[in-house]
Scaffold this motif. Structure first.
Motif, PDB file in Angstrom:
ATOM      1  N   THR A 146      16.224 -13.739  29.199  1.00  0.00           N
ATOM      2  CA  THR A 146      14.817 -13.827  28.816  1.00  0.00           C
ATOM      3  C   THR A 146      14.641 -13.539  27.323  1.00  0.00           C
ATOM      4  OG1 THR A 146      12.582 -13.126  29.438  1.00  0.00           O
ATOM      5  CG2 THR A 146      14.261 -11.410  29.270  1.00  0.00           C
ATOM      6  N   SER A 147      13.435 -13.710  26.844  1.00  0.00           N
ATOM      7  CA  SER A 147      13.065 -13.418  25.463  1.00  0.00           C
ATOM      8  C   SER A 147      11.643 -12.880  25.465  1.00  0.00           C
ATOM      9  CB  SER A 147      13.145 -14.672  24.594  1.00  0.00           C
ATOM     10  OG  SER A 147      12.455 -14.494  23.365  1.00  0.00           O
ATOM     11  N   SER A 148      11.354 -11.987  24.549  1.00  0.00           N
ATOM     12  CA  SER A 148       9.993 -11.461  24.448  1.00  0.00           C
ATOM     13  C   SER A 148       8.996 -12.541  24.049  1.00  0.00           C
ATOM     14  CB  SER A 148       9.949 -10.316  23.426  1.00  0.00           C
ATOM     15  OG  SER A 148      10.339 -10.790  22.141  1.00  0.00           O
ATOM     16  N   GLU A 236       9.834 -17.726  16.215  1.00  0.00           N
ATOM     17  CA  GLU A 236       8.431 -17.329  16.039  1.00  0.00           C
ATOM     18  C   GLU A 236       7.571 -18.493  15.564  1.00  0.00           C
ATOM     19  OE1 GLU A 236       9.141 -12.592  14.973  1.00  0.00           O
ATOM     20  OE2 GLU A 236       9.118 -14.095  13.369  1.00  0.00           O
ATOM     21  N   ILE A 237       8.138 -19.357  14.753  1.00  0.00           N
ATOM     22  CA  ILE A 237       7.415 -20.553  14.305  1.00  0.00           C
ATOM     23  C   ILE A 237       7.083 -21.445  15.500  1.00  0.00           C
ATOM     24  CG2 ILE A 237       7.649 -22.715  13.018  1.00  0.00           C
ATOM     25  CD1 ILE A 237       9.372 -21.062  10.991  1.00  0.00           C
ATOM     26  N   ILE A 238       8.066 -21.646  16.365  1.00  0.00           N
ATOM     27  CA  ILE A 238       7.844 -22.470  17.560  1.00  0.00           C
ATOM     28  C   ILE A 238       6.789 -21.832  18.457  1.00  0.00           C
ATOM     29  CG2 ILE A 238       8.937 -23.343  19.664  1.00  0.00           C
ATOM     30  CD1 ILE A 238      11.545 -23.587  17.981  1.00  0.00           C
ATOM     31  N   THR A 239       6.891 -20.518  18.644  1.00  0.00           N
ATOM     32  CA  THR A 239       5.930 -19.794  19.482  1.00  0.00           C
ATOM     33  C   THR A 239       4.516 -19.965  18.954  1.00  0.00           C
ATOM     34  OG1 THR A 239       7.583 -18.150  20.104  1.00  0.00           O
ATOM     35  CG2 THR A 239       5.282 -17.514  20.350  1.00  0.00           C
ATOM     36  N   PRO A 248       4.963 -23.307  30.500  1.00  0.00           N
ATOM     37  CA  PRO A 248       6.013 -22.294  30.347  1.00  0.00           C
ATOM     38  C   PRO A 248       6.918 -22.596  29.156  1.00  0.00           C
ATOM     39  CG  PRO A 248       5.876 -23.049  32.621  1.00  0.00           C
ATOM     40  CD  PRO A 248       5.028 -23.978  31.803  1.00  0.00           C
ATOM     41  N   VAL A 249       7.374 -21.544  28.496  1.00  0.00           N
ATOM     42  CA  VAL A 249       8.274 -21.664  27.353  1.00  0.00           C
ATOM     43  C   VAL A 249       9.461 -20.722  27.572  1.00  0.00           C
ATOM     44  CG1 VAL A 249       8.537 -21.425  24.857  1.00  0.00           C
ATOM     45  CG2 VAL A 249       6.341 -22.181  25.815  1.00  0.00           C
ATOM     46  N   ALA A 250      10.668 -21.254  27.458  1.00  0.00           N
ATOM     47  CA  ALA A 250      11.880 -20.463  27.666  1.00  0.00           C
ATOM     48  C   ALA A 250      12.799 -20.569  26.450  1.00  0.00           C
ATOM     49  CB  ALA A 250      12.617 -20.935  28.915  1.00  0.00           C
ATOM     50  N   PHE A 251      13.048 -19.440  25.808  1.00  0.00           N
ATOM     51  CA  PHE A 251      14.014 -19.379  24.714  1.00  0.00           C
ATOM     52  C   PHE A 251      15.393 -18.981  25.262  1.00  0.00           C
ATOM     53  CE2 PHE A 251       9.966 -19.016  22.573  1.00  0.00           C
ATOM     54  CZ  PHE A 251      10.154 -19.711  21.392  1.00  0.00           C
TER      55      PHE A 251
END
Length: 285
Positions: A146-148, A236-239, A248-251
């Motif tokens: 996961t990622s924050s 962070e730019i993508i976020t 949903p977004v998964a890094f």
């Protein structure tokens, strides 16, 4: 084995040839291997002719791109894909080969985002094993950390994407990727952070993020910055760019210019689950 972009020799390909032989497969060396025109594996015409021959040959079951860099986009308009559409086969590669992935996605043909011939021996065993699994028709499922920055949720859709820089370069052409209702995968390497922002803004302004079913981000590594820092990481730019959307977004997916460059089938439907502990990607029957 063909070189659609930068030059490669047959000696360069030996580890990949040995890997195929260990799997019981036969390597066929394309005419572009060993050719040289500055950075490229021969002229555009020579690279296109080699790819065309392998696309048309019914005995060839998969086409494994030797090397990336730059150059595949230069030959797209020289290729006649009509025979290939009648008898499709795996196109294997990533990075610069995103140009082929995107173009063939628009023709409704699945492709394989996976390690090139060159450097396959330097990647993780899992990377090689996922490539083998696809070639032999075995099931692919992934669990990754996961990622924050993740945005939780569950979604289904056709998986598309590849290298952000290449996708950006195809915008406005007949090879531009169709993202409507799809799950988009992105990765990149060695870009300035403001370039990442510019490319993401371009995808957004082209409407390519608005109707996504989901977003998966792989390696975004070895990024560069200016003397005055941009102030955000690539992730962070993508976020920030996709913050207004509810998919949903998964890094942290293990694919891209990293050791764990695991295989993804583009053009097939997948289920993406993103929760607070882990993320899961599985292919639907």
């Amino acid at each position: 084995m063909v070189a659609t972009a930068r030059k490669a020799t047959q000696e360069d390909l030996q580890p990949a040839i040995q890997l195929l032989e260990a799997w019981g497969l036969q390597a066929v060396i394309g005419s572009s291997i060993g050719l040289e025109e500055h950075q490229f594996a021969g002229s555009d015409k020579e690279r296109a002719e080699d790819l065309q021959q392998q696309l048309n040959d019914p005995e060839i079951k998969a086409i494994w791109c030797a090397k990336g860099g730059y150059g595949t986009v230069r030959i797209l308009d020289l290729i006649d894909f009509s025979a290939f559409k009648e008898n499709p086969k795996w196109i294997i590669g990533y990075s610069d080969v995103t140009a082929l992935h995107s173009h063939l996605h628009n023709l409704g043909i699945a492709t394989l985002h996976a390690q090139m011939c060159l450097g396959v021996e330097t990647k993780s065993e899992a990377s090689r094993e996922t490539l083998r699994k696809v070639l032999f028709g075995e099931e692919l499922t992934y669990e990754f950390s996961t990622s924050s920055l993740n945005k939780t949720g569950t979604t289904k859709g056709e998986l598309v994407g590849g290298n952000l820089s290449v996708l950006y370069s195809l915008c406005g052409s007949n090879s531009a990727i169709n993202t409507q209702g799809k799950i988009l995968f992105l990765e990149d390497l060695d870009e300035y952070l403001y370039h990442i922002d510019r490319m993401m803004q371009n995808l957004k302004r082209n409407g390519m993020l608005e109707n996504l079913a989901g977003l998966i981000v792989g390696g975004m590594n070895a990024m560069n910055d200016n003397t005055i820092p941009f102030g955000k990481t690539a992730e962070e730019i993508i976020t920030e760019t996709v913050a207004a959307y509810d998919f949903p977004v998964a890094f942290n997916f293990p694919a891209g210019h990293i050791e764990h460059n695991q295989a993804l089938i583009f053009g097939r439907r997948v289920k993406l689950e993103v929760n607070d502990e882990n993320s899961f990607l599985s292919y639907l029957k």
